[in-house]
Scaffold this motif. Structure first.
Motif, PDB file in Angstrom:
ATOM      1  N   ASP A  66       0.823  -1.209   0.000  1.00 38.79           N
ATOM      2  CA  ASP A  66       0.000   0.000   0.000  1.00 38.79           C
ATOM      3  C   ASP A  66       0.859   1.261   0.000  1.00 38.79           C
ATOM      4  N   VAL A  67       1.920   1.266   0.808  1.00 35.83           N
ATOM      5  CA  VAL A  67       2.835   2.412   0.849  1.00 35.83           C
ATOM      6  C   VAL A  67       3.481   2.601  -0.520  1.00 35.83           C
ATOM      7  N   MET A  68       3.958   1.495  -1.101  1.00 39.23           N
ATOM      8  CA  MET A  68       4.603   1.562  -2.422  1.00 39.23           C
ATOM      9  C   MET A  68       3.620   2.065  -3.479  1.00 39.23           C
ATOM     10  N   GLY A  69       2.387   1.574  -3.427  1.00 38.83           N
ATOM     11  CA  GLY A  69       1.367   2.014  -4.382  1.00 38.83           C
ATOM     12  C   GLY A  69       1.074   3.489  -4.275  1.00 38.83           C
ATOM     13  N   SER A  70       1.026   4.006  -3.053  1.00 38.91           N
ATOM     14  CA  SER A  70       0.747   5.438  -2.897  1.00 38.91           C
ATOM     15  C   SER A  70       1.903   6.285  -3.436  1.00 38.91           C
ATOM     16  N   LYS A  71       3.119   5.819  -3.241  1.00 39.58           N
ATOM     17  CA  LYS A  71       4.283   6.563  -3.758  1.00 39.58           C
ATOM     18  C   LYS A  71       4.335   6.521  -5.284  1.00 39.58           C
ATOM     19  N   LEU A  72       3.989   5.362  -5.873  1.00 41.24           N
ATOM     20  CA  LEU A  72       3.961   5.261  -7.334  1.00 41.24           C
ATOM     21  C   LEU A  72       2.858   6.142  -7.917  1.00 41.24           C
ATOM     22  N   ALA A  73       1.692   6.142  -7.281  1.00 36.72           N
ATOM     23  CA  ALA A  73       0.581   6.948  -7.780  1.00 36.72           C
ATOM     24  C   ALA A  73       0.916   8.428  -7.708  1.00 36.72           C
TER      25      ALA A  73
END
Length: 165
Positions: A66-73
């Motif tokens: 989830d953290v990685m997804g938010s940073k990618l988004a």
């Protein structure tokens, strides 16, 4: 006779932006209260385009995802360009999970896109060229219609339209 117009359909991810998102996520893992003492780590191989998460449990691994997804988004990288494998057991009771960045359009997806373009019954010709498609037509309006149709479709990965001439 009119000159032919064309554009390319590609699926690429900016690896430098992915690396920047990885660095931000790794920093957040060391600073966030609920993830700091868990021993969860994230690694990124820029050459292969693979994220590797090591965590003590599947729940913690999903938090890191989830953290990685938010940073990618936040870096304008479409999350459909990232495919996560199933968690696999690692040393002790920990788990490891890999995420692969999708670069290029595979042959099956390219054939499906080409078929969808032909089904539109417009005077344009899709051609598969390696990991991209080139669509050419004498009419720029037909090309615009193809682009708008493909934006509405779901092919399991983000599509970009380049080299419009």
């Amino acid at each position: 006779m009119a000159k032919e117009a064309s554009f390319d359909i590609v699926s690429t991810v900016d690896l430098q932006e992915a690396d920047n998102a990885y660095q931000q996520a790794a920093r957040e893992l060391t600073q966030r209260y609920d993830l700091r003492q868990t021993g969860a780590t994230i690694e990124f191989s820029k050459k292969e385009g693979v994220f590797t998460i090591s965590a003590p449990s599947e729940f913690v691994a999903s938090q890191v995802i989830d953290v990685m997804g938010s940073k990618l988004a936040r870096r304008q990288i479409d999350l459909a360009a990232l495919r996560w494998d199933k968690p696999e057991p690692a040393a002790g009771s920990s788990v490891r999970q890999r995420g692969h960045l999708v670069q290029g359009i595979d042959q099956d997806t390219a054939k499906r896109i080409a078929k969808d373009i032909r089904d539109l019954k417009l005077k344009c010709k899709p051609t598969v060229e390696g990991d991209k498609l080139r669509v050419s037509s004498a009419s720029r309006d037909a090309l615009q219609e193809v682009i708008s149709h493909l934006r509405d479709g779901d092919y399991g990965q983000p599509l970009q339209f380049t080299n419009y001439r």
